[in-house]
Design an enzyme around this catalytic site. Structure first.
Site, mmCIF file in Angstrom:
data_model
loop_
_atom_site.group_PDB
_atom_site.id
_atom_site.type_symbol
_atom_site.label_atom_id
_atom_site.label_comp_id
_atom_site.label_asym_id
_atom_site.label_seq_id
_atom_site.Cartn_x
_atom_site.Cartn_y
_atom_site.Cartn_z
ATOM 1 C CB ALA A 142 110.069 -10.947 71.224
ATOM 2 C CB CYS A 143 105.899 -7.070 71.801
ATOM 3 S SG CYS A 143 104.283 -7.866 71.660
ATOM 4 C CG ASP A 144 104.728 -6.536 78.143
ATOM 5 O OD1 ASP A 144 105.617 -7.128 78.771
ATOM 6 O OD2 ASP A 144 103.738 -6.023 78.688
ATOM 7 C CB ILE B 159 109.728 -10.875 75.979
ATOM 8 C CG1 ILE B 159 109.901 -9.859 74.841
ATOM 9 C CG2 ILE B 159 111.044 -11.051 76.720
ATOM 10 C CD1 ILE B 159 110.360 -8.497 75.287
#
Length: 589
Positions: free
Chosen positions: A386-388, A419
């Site tokens: 998960a990232c921005d 996320i």
């Protein structure tokens, strides 16, 4: 300190919520940009009939997609439907493209129907669920459509006009380059997508509708500043940071994954000055030459930028010149900073961890030093990176771990997502960068969370695989992570090595980067030993004691079985390990 952390997380959420309404729909923006570039009157292939599609796409399709996505983020499919209905009210109640209105009405529609469901869902009598659900969505959407038509649309239209006039005034006053004073640091602090897709894309599309191109698409996407910094590391850097910068340059400039140069800036915060100077000079050049793009360039690859440039040779050359100026300026300033630096720390990975820890602590965050539960095939059914934005570096990290999981014989799905789209599901292992872990835990408290310094090269991947296969548990303290395999490189007779081979399994990408890293180190040390790559199935040709094979912990057993007579250097990462520098220091050929 807790208040500061929560404020920072709230700011990140606001920026991310804006960009997450646009980024999933970037394909539609690109399709509109291609349509505009080809078929309008001054396009490559003018066509009056196809040109009539440009206006409806801009006015209706793109805002409705944004409103749909915004509603979906809040309350799934029902929120998406109501958000779309409300967005239509804003579109028809205004005379300008309603992107900002869609960003307001989409989430508002999702939130309104969510609150309705929370209040009345349990009161619906059996057998009336479909009737109530359908009519409630329709009536709530109808009410919001009227609100948007008479109130939101005109207000947002006025605000959009004011913002557009403000941007135009800044451009006319030649002050647009100053925006990079904010943009470049914000990129490194995980706000790049919020700026680019949450602010610049909606404003830029409106400029394209009026002028045929927009410079706003180039502000954040310009790869020049990052390229200059990486080039400075390649020339004046030390150790693994120097050797790994060549591979990082390729990924950054051609792949468009700008996140790969962020750790290099974090290593030495004074390099923010180089990034800002490069961004300012690049934007100044774009403005001076009247450069711009016809649609967003995503990712920020030079290939994507050139593909979305206006028709003609000069528009392309003007953009290339702006990128070149940004790269040269950032290189010169970064070179001065690195050349004057007297520190002896030369491990990119160690500096990354130290910088991330100091950065997190200064903001009131606790550095994640352990996982929340035991990792095994019984406790984990899927892995999510998960990232921005749910793209870019997290996709590459997921690809790396997916390959390791397959080689270990595990049938676990490994995916990547934003996320903001995480669900609170048990038996899920979520991998995030340390800076974003608090937000991930907030979205999915039931999951197991693992923090890494860098998605592209982390020793935790091998730990995760080892724990899942039952070989060993994940190290409780990050500092305890081993940096090499049980085979000690000190025991290798390095002065009797005639060739170095970097072994790989199914994917050759990281092995090629590791090979280039070793070659660069050997050139700097004047070591004349050939370095190549080879698939594990081909290692029988290198089964000799005067051949050293470099591989990772996860492939160690397979490689040693394929070439038992060779010497081995087992590393945690083929790209960023400090073992290459140590190895070169002990070789005298």
């Amino acid at each position: 300190m807790e208040e500061k952390v929560s404020l920072k997380v709230r700011v990140q959420k606001l920026g991310t919520s804006l960009s997450n309404m646009v980024m999933p729909n970037i394909g539609a923006f690109i399709a509109w940009g291609v349509l505009t570039a080809l078929f309008i009157a001054d396009g490559y292939l003018p066509n009056e009939q196809l040109a009539t599609v440009v206006g409806p796409m801009l006015t209706y399709l793109l805002p409705i997609l944004i409103g749909y996505t915004g509603g979906y983020m809040i309350h799934g499919q029902r929120g998406a439907v109501v958000g779309s209905i409300a967005t239509v009210g804003a579109i028809t109640g205004s005379s300008v493209p309603m992107f900002i209105g869609a960003m307001v009405m989409g989430p508002l529609g999702g939130w309104t129907i969510k609150k309705f469901d929370e209040k009345f869902q349990e009161k619906i009598r059996p057998g009336f669920e479909m009737l109530v659900n359908n009519f409630s969505a329709g009536l709530v959407g109808f009410a919001l459509l009227l609100l948007a038509f008479y109130a939101i649309g005109p207000v947002v239209s006025t605000l959009t006009g004011a913002v557009g006039n403000g941007v135009e005034a800044i451009v006319n006053a030649r002050l647009l380059p100053m925006a990079n004073i904010i943009i470049e640091p914000a990129k490194v602090l995980f706000l790049n997508n919020a700026l680019n897709h949450g602010i610049f894309t909606p404003l830029g599309v409106e400029q394209v509708a009026q002028a045929g191109k927009s410079i706003l698409f180039l502000l954040e996407a310009n790869p020049g500043p990052g390229l200059g910094i990486l080039l400075a590391y390649a020339v004046f850097g030390k150790g693994s940071a120097k050797s790994s910068s060549w591979g990082a340059m390729v990924i950054h400039f051609f792949g468009g994954i700008h996140e790969i140069y962020f750790p290099y800036v974090m290593m030495k915060p004074t390099l923010f000055l180089a990034a800002m100077a490069g961004g300012i000079s690049g934007t100044f050049t774009f403005q001076l030459l009247d450069a711009g793009l016809k649609s967003p360039a995503s990712p920020g690859s030079i290939i994507a930028i050139m593909a979305t440039a206006p028709k003609g040779v000069w528009p392309h050359l003007n953009i290339l010149l702006g990128v070149l100026v940004a790269a040269v300026v950032s290189f010169l300033i970064a070179a001065l900073i690195l050349h004057a630096d007297k520190s002896t720390e030369d491990s990119l990975e160690a500096a990354q961890a130290a910088t991330q820890a100091a950065k997190a602590q200064s903001k009131g965050q606790l550095v994640s030093t352990s996982v929340d539960a035991v990792v095994s095939t019984d406790s984990v059914e899927k892995i999510i990176f998960a990232c921005d934005a749910g793209m870019g570096s997290s996709a590459m990290g997921a690809s790396i771990l997916r390959d390791k999981v397959k080689k270990a014989g595990l049938e676990l799905p490994v995916s990547n997502q934003a996320i903001s789209n995480l669900l609170d599901t048990p038996k899920t292992l979520i991998v995030t960068q340390e800076e974003l872990t608090p937000r991930a835990k907030d979205k999915s408290p039931s999951a197991i969370h693992v923090s890494v310094d860098n998605f592209l090269a982390s020793p935790r991947y091998d730990e995760i695989v080892a724990s899942l296969t039952g070989a060993s548990p994940i190290a409780e303290i990050e500092g305890d992570i081993p940096t090499s395999a049980p085979v000690d490189s000190q025991e290798i007779d390095l002065n009797h090595i005639d060739a170095v081979v970097v072994a790989y399994g199914k994917a050759q990408g990281t092995a090629t980067m590791g090979c280039e890293t070793i070659r660069a180190i050997f050139r700097n040390k004047n070591i004349r030993i050939p370095v190549s790559t080879a698939k594990i199935s081909e290692l029988g040709e290198f089964n000799s004691k005067n051949i050293m094979i470099v591989t990772t912990i996860s492939l160690q057993a397979e490689v040693q079985q394929a070439a038992p007579n060779s010497q081995f250097l087992i590393v945690d990462s083929l790209v960023t390990t400090p073992e290459y520098d140590k190895m070169a220091a002990r070789m005298y050929k």
